[in-house]
Every structure is written in C-alpha cells, then in structure tokens.
Write a protein that holds these residues in place. Structure first.
Motif, short mmCIF file in Angstrom:
data_model
loop_
_atom_site.label_atom_id
_atom_site.label_comp_id
_atom_site.label_asym_id
_atom_site.label_seq_id
_atom_site.Cartn_x
_atom_site.Cartn_y
_atom_site.Cartn_z
N SER A 30 1.32 -1.04 -0.15
CA SER A 30 -0.11 -0.09 0.44
C SER A 30 0.84 1.33 0.17
CB SER A 30 -0.84 0.30 1.26
OG SER A 30 -0.15 0.12 2.46
N ILE A 31 2.16 1.17 0.27
CA ILE A 31 3.17 2.48 -0.29
C ILE A 31 3.19 2.38 -1.53
CG2 ILE A 31 5.19 3.12 0.38
CD1 ILE A 31 3.42 2.59 3.17
N ASN A 32 2.99 4.14 -2.25
CA ASN A 32 2.79 4.13 -3.35
C ASN A 32 4.31 4.66 -3.39
OD1 ASN A 32 1.78 5.43 -5.86
ND2 ASN A 32 3.22 6.67 -5.33
N THR A 33 5.76 5.17 -3.01
CA THR A 33 6.90 5.22 -3.14
C THR A 33 7.65 4.72 -2.28
OG1 THR A 33 6.16 7.61 -4.29
CG2 THR A 33 8.33 7.01 -3.67
N MET A 34 8.51 3.50 -3.34
CA MET A 34 9.89 2.69 -1.93
C MET A 34 10.81 3.50 -3.11
SD MET A 34 8.63 1.61 0.24
CE MET A 34 9.79 0.70 1.18
N GLY A 35 12.05 4.17 -1.88
CA GLY A 35 13.20 4.45 -3.00
C GLY A 35 14.18 3.75 -2.43
N TRP A 36 15.47 4.67 -2.23
CA TRP A 36 17.30 3.94 -2.49
C TRP A 36 18.10 5.78 -1.92
CZ3 TRP A 36 19.87 -0.06 -0.25
CH2 TRP A 36 19.09 -1.43 -0.37
N TYR A 37 18.68 5.38 -0.64
CA TYR A 37 19.63 6.61 -0.74
C TYR A 37 20.77 6.23 -0.44
CZ TYR A 37 14.63 8.75 0.58
OH TYR A 37 13.74 9.50 1.28
N ARG A 38 22.02 7.30 -0.20
CA ARG A 38 22.65 7.06 -0.13
C ARG A 38 24.07 8.25 0.97
NH1 ARG A 38 25.74 6.79 -5.68
NH2 ARG A 38 25.91 9.17 -6.24
N GLN A 39 24.86 7.97 1.00
CA GLN A 39 25.57 8.30 2.52
C GLN A 39 26.29 7.94 2.33
OE1 GLN A 39 23.65 9.56 6.71
NE2 GLN A 39 24.68 11.68 6.03
N ALA A 40 27.65 9.32 1.88
CA ALA A 40 29.08 9.44 2.21
C ALA A 40 29.09 10.17 3.08
CB ALA A 40 29.22 9.18 0.21
N PRO A 41 30.79 9.60 3.21
CA PRO A 41 31.42 10.43 4.73
C PRO A 41 31.32 11.23 4.45
CG PRO A 41 32.61 8.37 3.81
CD PRO A 41 31.66 8.80 2.99
N GLY A 42 31.16 12.22 5.71
CA GLY A 42 31.23 14.07 5.48
C GLY A 42 30.31 14.56 4.52
N LYS A 43 28.81 13.53 4.25
CA LYS A 43 28.15 14.60 2.93
C LYS A 43 26.98 14.37 3.45
CE LYS A 43 31.05 14.28 -1.32
NZ LYS A 43 30.93 13.69 -2.86
N LYS A 44 25.59 14.56 2.95
CA LYS A 44 24.66 14.53 3.24
C LYS A 44 23.80 13.31 3.21
CE LYS A 44 23.24 19.13 4.04
NZ LYS A 44 21.99 21.08 4.19
N ARG A 45 23.03 12.71 3.62
CA ARG A 45 22.13 11.74 2.29
C ARG A 45 21.25 12.31 1.78
NH1 ARG A 45 20.52 7.67 6.74
NH2 ARG A 45 19.57 8.95 7.78
N GLU A 46 21.95 11.41 0.27
CA GLU A 46 20.79 11.75 -1.27
C GLU A 46 20.37 10.52 -1.73
OE1 GLU A 46 23.68 12.87 -3.68
OE2 GLU A 46 24.30 11.03 -3.74
N LEU A 47 18.87 11.21 -1.90
CA LEU A 47 17.91 10.30 -2.30
C LEU A 47 18.48 9.85 -3.99
CD1 LEU A 47 15.27 8.32 -2.85
CD2 LEU A 47 13.98 10.39 -3.99
N VAL A 48 18.78 8.48 -4.57
CA VAL A 48 19.09 7.61 -5.81
C VAL A 48 18.30 6.87 -6.36
CG1 VAL A 48 20.60 6.13 -6.35
CG2 VAL A 48 21.44 7.02 -4.05
N ALA A 49 17.69 6.51 -5.54
CA ALA A 49 16.20 6.23 -6.71
C ALA A 49 15.42 6.31 -6.35
CB ALA A 49 16.74 5.19 -7.69
N ARG A 50 14.10 6.60 -6.72
CA ARG A 50 12.65 5.91 -6.29
C ARG A 50 11.64 4.95 -6.95
NH1 ARG A 50 12.08 11.66 -5.87
NH2 ARG A 50 10.63 12.55 -7.63
N ILE A 51 10.59 4.43 -7.02
CA ILE A 51 9.79 3.97 -8.05
C ILE A 51 8.30 3.78 -6.87
CG2 ILE A 51 10.06 1.31 -6.45
CD1 ILE A 51 9.59 0.68 -9.15
N SER A 52 7.61 4.48 -7.74
CA SER A 52 6.35 4.93 -7.74
C SER A 52 5.14 3.88 -8.70
CB SER A 52 6.09 6.60 -7.95
OG SER A 52 6.97 7.12 -7.57
#
Length: 121
Positions: A30-52
């Motif tokens: 029932s969850i419309n959107t799922m995604g993958w994020y990544r966080q490199a050392p010293g950087k903010k977490r960022e969205l890499v991909a999502r599927i809706s």
C-alpha cells in the motif's frame, strides 16, 4: 513501525556490479513510493532512486549521476525493494539505505542499518 533491513553491499572494483536488497518487516503493497538513499562520509544523505505506484507500470526516478547504471525494482508480494548497481564508480562509495517516501524525497520510516558499498581498485 516497519523495520527495514538492507543487504548486498560489499567491496567491488570500478566497473563492477552489486545488487542491493531491502526487506521490510511489514507490507509495502500500500506504499506508493519506495526508494534508495545513500550517504557518503562527510556528506548529506541523498536520494538515489525511487519507484512509484503500487502496481505496474511503475514510475522511476534516478539521481542524474546514476542514470543508466542503477535500476530500482520492487516486489510487493515479498515486501522487498532492490537496487541493481552496474558500472560502479569510486564516487558511488557510500552507505545505502532504503525507505518509504512521502512526497518526492521525505523518508517515512525509521532508518535501517544500511549496507556499505565500497568501490575501489
């Protein structure tokens, strides 16, 4: 509260491939959107991909730097979301996390432990 467990990371040489998997303790059907994020050392977490969309056809989004190399998929019956990583580059090195998404980028659930991807020769 749904718990997320990511797996599949590792050490790979540039140009190599990995397949990440995320298992949710509850239903994602029932969850419309799922995604993958990544966080490199010293950087903010960022969205890499999502599927809706909960049913095919799914709509996908990719960070520009991974377009053509990463592919996201979901299996609602198994409550899993996968990320295929091809032609990996050193700049892809990060801890990768999955989550449900509200709106375009906002994570909905508590973060899992993530899975480390290291790209190095």
């Amino acid at each position: 509260q749904v718990h997320l467990v990511e797996s599949g990371g590792g050490l790979v040489q540039p140009g190599g491939s990995l397949r990440l998997s995320c298992a949710a303790s509850g239903s994602i059907s029932s969850i419309n959107t799922m995604g993958w994020y990544r966080q490199a050392p010293g950087k903010k977490r960022e969205l890499v991909a999502r599927i809706s969309s909960v049913v095919s056809p799914y709509y996908t989004y990719y960070l520009d730097s991974v377009k053509g190399r990463f592919t996201i998929s979901r299996d609602n019956a198994e409550n899993t979301v996968d990320l295929q990583l091809n032609n990996l580059k050193p700049e892809d090195t990060a801890v990768y996390y999955c989550n449900a998404i509200r709106g375009l980028t906002t994570a909905l659930w508590q973060w899992g432990q993530g899975t480390q991807v290291t790209v190095s020769s």
